[in-house]
Design an enzyme around this catalytic site. Structure first.
Site, short mmCIF file in Angstrom:
data_model
loop_
_atom_site.label_atom_id
_atom_site.label_comp_id
_atom_site.label_asym_id
_atom_site.label_seq_id
_atom_site.Cartn_x
_atom_site.Cartn_y
_atom_site.Cartn_z
N GLU A 171 0.82 -1.24 0.00
CA GLU A 171 0.00 0.00 0.00
C GLU A 171 0.84 1.28 0.00
N TYR A 173 3.50 1.98 2.00
CA TYR A 173 4.11 2.34 3.29
C TYR A 173 5.63 2.12 3.25
N ARG A 221 2.93 -8.97 3.91
CA ARG A 221 1.97 -8.39 2.93
C ARG A 221 2.79 -7.76 1.81
N HIS A 259 -1.61 3.75 -1.69
CA HIS A 259 -2.68 4.69 -1.33
C HIS A 259 -2.77 5.86 -2.30
N GLN A 346 -18.80 4.02 3.62
CA GLN A 346 -19.40 5.20 4.26
C GLN A 346 -19.24 5.25 5.77
P1 FAD Z 1 -36.68 5.64 2.45
O1 FAD Z 1 -35.66 4.79 1.88
O2 FAD Z 1 -37.13 6.81 1.65
O3 FAD Z 1 -37.92 4.71 2.77
C1 FAD Z 1 -39.16 5.21 3.20
C2 FAD Z 1 -40.24 4.19 2.93
O4 FAD Z 1 -41.44 4.59 3.56
C3 FAD Z 1 -40.58 4.05 1.45
O5 FAD Z 1 -40.49 2.68 1.08
C4 FAD Z 1 -42.01 4.55 1.34
O6 FAD Z 1 -42.76 3.86 0.36
C5 FAD Z 1 -42.54 4.25 2.73
N1 FAD Z 1 -43.67 5.08 3.15
C6 FAD Z 1 -43.76 6.43 3.12
N2 FAD Z 1 -44.96 6.81 3.65
C7 FAD Z 1 -45.60 5.68 4.04
C8 FAD Z 1 -46.85 5.42 4.67
N3 FAD Z 1 -47.67 6.39 5.05
N4 FAD Z 1 -47.20 4.14 4.90
C9 FAD Z 1 -46.39 3.12 4.55
N5 FAD Z 1 -45.19 3.31 3.95
C10 FAD Z 1 -44.80 4.58 3.71
N6 FAD Z 1 -27.56 6.66 0.62
C11 FAD Z 1 -26.36 6.31 1.00
O7 FAD Z 1 -26.05 6.44 2.18
N7 FAD Z 1 -25.45 5.79 0.14
C12 FAD Z 1 -25.73 5.63 -1.15
O8 FAD Z 1 -24.87 5.17 -1.91
C13 FAD Z 1 -26.99 6.01 -1.61
N8 FAD Z 1 -27.32 5.91 -2.91
C14 FAD Z 1 -28.54 6.30 -3.31
C15 FAD Z 1 -28.84 6.22 -4.66
C16 FAD Z 1 -30.09 6.61 -5.10
C17 FAD Z 1 -30.39 6.55 -6.57
C18 FAD Z 1 -31.06 7.09 -4.19
C19 FAD Z 1 -32.42 7.50 -4.67
C20 FAD Z 1 -30.76 7.18 -2.85
C21 FAD Z 1 -29.49 6.81 -2.40
N9 FAD Z 1 -29.12 6.92 -1.08
C22 FAD Z 1 -27.90 6.54 -0.68
C23 FAD Z 1 -30.02 7.51 -0.09
C24 FAD Z 1 -30.65 6.41 0.78
O9 FAD Z 1 -31.27 5.47 -0.02
C25 FAD Z 1 -31.60 7.05 1.77
O10 FAD Z 1 -30.85 7.89 2.62
C26 FAD Z 1 -32.30 6.01 2.60
O11 FAD Z 1 -33.04 5.15 1.78
C27 FAD Z 1 -33.25 6.66 3.60
O12 FAD Z 1 -33.88 5.64 4.31
P2 FAD Z 1 -35.28 5.83 5.00
O13 FAD Z 1 -35.66 4.52 5.55
O14 FAD Z 1 -35.25 6.96 5.93
O15 FAD Z 1 -36.28 6.26 3.84
P1 NAP Z 2 -27.77 16.16 -1.69
O1 NAP Z 2 -26.54 15.37 -1.60
O2 NAP Z 2 -28.14 17.06 -0.59
O3 NAP Z 2 -27.66 17.00 -3.06
C1 NAP Z 2 -28.64 17.88 -3.48
C2 NAP Z 2 -28.14 18.71 -4.66
O4 NAP Z 2 -29.15 19.60 -5.05
C3 NAP Z 2 -26.93 19.55 -4.36
O5 NAP Z 2 -26.06 19.46 -5.47
C4 NAP Z 2 -27.47 20.95 -4.19
O6 NAP Z 2 -26.39 21.76 -4.63
C5 NAP Z 2 -28.70 20.93 -5.07
N1 NAP Z 2 -29.81 21.74 -4.55
C6 NAP Z 2 -30.29 21.82 -3.29
N2 NAP Z 2 -31.34 22.64 -3.22
C7 NAP Z 2 -31.55 23.12 -4.46
C8 NAP Z 2 -32.49 24.02 -5.02
N3 NAP Z 2 -33.42 24.61 -4.29
N4 NAP Z 2 -32.40 24.28 -6.34
C9 NAP Z 2 -31.45 23.72 -7.11
N5 NAP Z 2 -30.53 22.85 -6.63
C10 NAP Z 2 -30.58 22.55 -5.32
O7 NAP Z 2 -29.01 15.20 -1.90
P2 NAP Z 2 -29.29 14.02 -2.90
O8 NAP Z 2 -28.39 14.03 -4.07
O9 NAP Z 2 -30.75 14.11 -3.12
O10 NAP Z 2 -28.98 12.72 -2.06
C11 NAP Z 2 -29.81 12.37 -0.94
C12 NAP Z 2 -29.00 11.62 0.09
O11 NAP Z 2 -28.59 10.36 -0.43
C13 NAP Z 2 -27.73 12.36 0.46
O12 NAP Z 2 -27.54 12.25 1.83
C14 NAP Z 2 -26.65 11.61 -0.21
O13 NAP Z 2 -25.44 11.65 0.53
C15 NAP Z 2 -27.21 10.21 -0.25
N6 NAP Z 2 -26.60 9.55 -1.39
C16 NAP Z 2 -25.33 9.12 -1.27
C17 NAP Z 2 -24.71 8.53 -2.34
C18 NAP Z 2 -23.32 8.00 -2.21
O14 NAP Z 2 -22.75 7.54 -3.18
N7 NAP Z 2 -22.69 8.01 -1.05
C19 NAP Z 2 -25.36 8.39 -3.54
C20 NAP Z 2 -26.66 8.86 -3.64
C21 NAP Z 2 -27.27 9.46 -2.56
P3 NAP Z 2 -26.46 23.32 -4.87
O15 NAP Z 2 -27.24 23.84 -3.70
O16 NAP Z 2 -25.05 23.80 -4.93
O17 NAP Z 2 -27.12 23.49 -6.18
FE1 SF4 Z 3 -17.72 -0.40 5.35
FE2 SF4 Z 3 -19.99 -1.53 6.15
FE3 SF4 Z 3 -19.93 -0.16 3.87
FE4 SF4 Z 3 -18.73 -2.54 4.11
S1 SF4 Z 3 -20.93 -2.12 4.22
S2 SF4 Z 3 -17.86 -0.74 3.18
S3 SF4 Z 3 -17.98 -2.43 6.18
S4 SF4 Z 3 -19.59 0.66 5.90
#
Ligand code: FAD
Ligand code: NAP
Ligand code: SF4
Length: 676
Positions: A171, A173, A221, A259, A346
């Site tokens: 890595e 080091y 390693r 790294h 993450q």
């Molecule tokens: P949600 O996942 O939004 O789940 C809420 C659930 O509640 C839904 O299934 C909905 O149908 C249900 N629901 C709502 N109202 C009701 C009701 N009244 N009765 C019954 N059911 C209901 N996060 C990361 O950390 N890493 C990532 O790499 C990442 N990638 C992402 C990629 C994409 C394309 C998207 C869209 C999101 C990604 N996220 C990622 C974000 C992550 O998925 C969310 O932060 C996470 O799913 C939030 O979990 P939650 O349980 O709070 O809500």
């Molecule tokens: P986000 O990370 O908060 O990004 C939102 C984007 O929208 C930002 O680029 C912001 O930048 C823009 N924005 C915010 N308000 C706006 C407005 N009023 N008008 C125009 N642009 C606006 O949220 P997200 O992309 O929806 O993701 C949701 C969550 O899922 C986040 O916590 C994210 O970390 C997570 N997630 C993580 C991954 C991952 O790979 N780790 C992947 C997908 C999602 P500006 O304000 O500069 O325009």
């Molecule tokens: Fe790290 Fe858990 Fe994500 Fe695996 S699933 S990369 S151990 S945070």
């Protein structure tokens, strides 16, 4: 005594003899710094963390890196083992592991020029691109003293009860820095010819073996593929491996990439087992066991690697954060119960790089074994959970595992919430494993799931001792002239509703979802082998014709022309994960995605998106505009339930959408379940 081979994993779960010590299986828990090493009061926490993995059946555990002296720590106050007081500290850990029936080796790591220390040392005064300090070149005596410190450290590890040591030679080091010309400019006996440059590594192993005797495990390693320019050639790797064997190592473990390399080697978009071919090339060159590593996370993958003869053992690190019971579950034919590491980084590496304690996104109990517990409850309750996304799933299954009666309402026809969109992103296929895990947990814990049921206040107001709102988020609605134009789509239209998308697209919002949508829309379906394709795109040469193993990369043409926009000034994706943001940015650059900051959106019409960029008016003449502008919490049930006097809790995106990611959702769900 002969033992029948395991019916499903005959290679993975067969014993192996390494230098007189017999391990019960071929699974090595790879070294991982988790941040407990430097925490005050760490001893019990560290012991409990390792004990759980030993009890879970790991063949051999390797600790996070421990420095042999003050100059070698990765940062100030990094873990070190050089005196008797520290021996006593380590005893707590080794005793706990042995009590659980395990075996543990301590990794000795001298960071060299990677140390975040103003007093760092290296073979030559060559600054690394990833640390701010220029190291001091070791004098001849300094080199001798450093070797003496390594040997002393290994002896102390033996006194502390470890079963062996891993000498970290990869890595990038210190040891690696001696081996390659790019960091070793010395003209004395420790530099110049290859023989001289590997002397440090070979002397270390030989003198350590002499000091610790025959039965103590020495893992070396070895950096088999540096992935940096002017790294080691393959012929040099073979020569080093042979000399390390002769010097007395018991096993050689595989290191891939320094790294500072700009090739992703462990992130989720790296295909599973993408680097075992490197270890396979060394098979037959040495007779001691070879361990392979990188993106091996499930028993089937591990078994395939071993049965094809690529290596004698597999090393996995993060998968044991996600599930300490990984080996036992494989052994009991319960692989479908494994909480799979999805390689997101993450909650582990991203936190460690922020000097915080690691855990695991999908298993928030990792590294918190003594602080959060899902013990059976003495006060069973009847609970309703609304929403089966990450937060609701974590809460429902954890609470039910404690003995609560749980009903989980989900408006859609499937569990998983937004993970059902995330899993469709190319390179995020591992997210499917998390949904499989929770589906199984639902069955095992007896959570009653009501799919296709949008819960309302009436349904929740009576019959439950408490209600947990995990309803997630709504996409943010923008107030922009033309926002209802047919060209405008939300990320949900694209990812969940499969709406048609044209050839040219502007994306408003460059957060995690904006980046993911850009990846999704530019992706060309893979043809041929996924590992070959990945190696080509990132410029890794399977033939290893050049030292370091790099070649020109070949990028498939993007499926669409994308412009990704944000309002902020500065690099797009700055808020993405510390260890993965650069990968997402590089991947989109390879696909010619245009990245615009300082955008002010004006209006949308038939001509496309009208905006100013750093004050200059522009029109992006695109077929579609996809809105990925963040999210707002869905909290509509909260006030009515509170008004009805219900004991109500709110978690995940429903609690707070800003900066929410799934890590917080899983964490809040699990911690609430532990306390309810
Ligand atoms: P949600 O996942 O939004 O789940 C809420 C659930 O509640 C839904 O299934 C909905 O149908 C249900 N629901 C709502 N109202 C009701 C009701 N009244 N009765 C019954 N059911 C209901 N996060 C990361 O950390 N890493 C990532 O790499 C990442 N990638 C992402 C990629 C994409 C394309 C998207 C869209 C999101 C990604 N996220 C990622 C974000 C992550 O998925 C969310 O932060 C996470 O799913 C939030 O979990 P939650 O349980 O709070 O809500
Ligand atoms: P986000 O990370 O908060 O990004 C939102 C984007 O929208 C930002 O680029 C912001 O930048 C823009 N924005 C915010 N308000 C706006 C407005 N009023 N008008 C125009 N642009 C606006 O949220 P997200 O992309 O929806 O993701 C949701 C969550 O899922 C986040 O916590 C994210 O970390 C997570 N997630 C993580 C991954 C991952 O790979 N780790 C992947 C997908 C999602 P500006 O304000 O500069 O325009
Ligand atoms: Fe790290 Fe858990 Fe994500 Fe695996 S699933 S990369 S151990 S945070």
């Amino acid at each position: 005594m002969s033992v029948d081979p395991h019916p499903k994993y005959p290679h993975l779960l067969s014993p192996i003899d390494i230098g007189g010590v017999t391990l019960p299986n071929r699974v090595l828990m790879g070294s991982m710094h988790v941040g407990l090493e430097e925490e005050w009061g760490r001893l019990d926490k560290m012991a409990a963390y390792f004990e759980a993995r030993a009890a879970g059946g790991v063949g051999l555990i390797v600790t996070g890196g421990v420095s042999p002296n003050l100059a070698g720590g990765v940062k100030p106050f990094a873990a070190k083992l050089s005196n008797f007081y520290e021996v006593w500290q380590h005893r707590v850990v080794t005793d706990a592991v042995h009590k659980a029936g395990g075996r543990i080796a301590m990794q000795i790591l001298h960071a060299g020029r990677y140390a975040y220390l103003p007093w760092s040392v290296a073979p030559s005064a060559v600054k690394s691109p990833i640390t701010p300090f220029k190291p001091k070149a070791l004098s001849n005596r300094g080199v001798e003293n450093t070797i003496r410190d390594y040997v002393n450290c290994a002896k102390k590890a033996q006194q502390a009860g470890y079963d062996g040591v891993e000498i970290m030679g990869s890595e990038g080091y210190l040891i690696n820095q001696f081996i390659v010309k790019r960091t070793n400019k010395r003209t004395d006996d420790w530099g110049g010819s290859y023989e001289n440059r590997i002397r440090f590594a070979v002397e270390l192993v030989a003198r350590t073996r002499k000091a610790v005797g025959d039965k103590f495990i020495i893992i070396y390693r070895l950096s088999m593929l540096d992935l940096v320019k002017d790294g080691s050639s393959w012929e040099e790797v073979i020569q080093l491996a042979k000399e390390i064997e002769s010097a007395g190592a018991s096993i050689i473990n595989t290191g891939i990439g320094w790294h500072e390399a700009r090739v992703p080697t462990i992130a989720t978009m790296v295909p599973r087992a993408a680097y075992t071919w490197v270890t396979a090339r060394l098979k037959g060159e040495v007779s001691i066991p070879l361990v392979t590593s990188n993106r091996i996370n499930m028993p089937d993958t591990a078994e395939k690697v071993l049965s094809s003869g690529d290596a004698d053992m597999v090393s996995m690190a993060r998968p044991f954060l996600a599930d300490p019971e990984w080996v036992n579950k494989a052994n009991d034919d319960r692989a479908d119960e494994i909480n799979t590491c999805i390689a997101c980084n993450q909650a582990c590496l991203d936190l460690v790089f922020q000097n915080k304690r690691a855990s695991c996104m999908v298993n928030p109990l990792a590294c918190y074994e003594t602080e959060v517990s899902l013990e059976p409850t003495t006060n069973p309750k009847t609970l309703a959970v609304v929403g089966a996304g990450p937060a609701g799933l974590a809460f429902a299954t954890s609470a039910a595992s404690r003995g609560h009666t749980v009903t989980l309402f989900e408006a859609s026809e499937q569990i998983g919430g937004q993970f059902n969109m995330a899993k469709k992103i190319p390179g995020k296929e591992e997210f499917n494993e998390t949904l499989r895990y929770f589906q199984k947990q639902i069955e095992l814990t007896g959570v009653q799931v009501r799919l296709g049921t949008r819960a309302n206040t009436e349904m929740l107001s009576s019959g439950f001792d408490a209600v947990v709102i995990a309803t997630g988020v709504n996409p943010r609605k923008l107030k922009l002239p033309g926002i209802d134009h047919p060209k405008v789509l939300s990320y949900i239209d694209v990812l969940a509703r499969n709406k048609a998308v044209g050839d040219s697209v502007a994306i408003i919002g460059a957060g995690g979802i904006g980046f993911d949508v850009a990846e999704y829309l530019t992706h060309q379906p893979e043809t041929g082998d996924a590992i070959d394709q990945y190696l080509k795109v990132w410029g890794v040469d399977r033939r290893m014709s050049e030292p370091g193993g790099l070649m020109d990369h070949e990028d498939p043409p993007p499926a669409r022309a994308i412009t990704l926009c944000q309002r902020k000034q500065g690099k797009l994706g700055a808020g993405l994960g510390k260890t993965t943001g650069w990968i997402h940015r590089s991947a989109l650059k390879k696909k010619n995605v245009t990245m615009l900051d300082q955008c002010q959106y004006e209006r949308i019409d038939d001509d496309g998106l009208h905006l100013t960029v750093a004050g200059s008016p522009q029109t992006l003449a695109v077929d579609n505009i996809v809105i990925c502008a963040g999210q707002t919490s869905q909290q509509e049930l909260l006030a009515p339930l509170q008004a009805a006097g219900v004991d109500v809790h709110i978690i995940g995106g429903a609690f707070q959408a800003g900066e929410l990611d799934a890590r917080r959702a899983f964490d809040q769900g699990t911690r609430l379940a532990a306390s309810i």
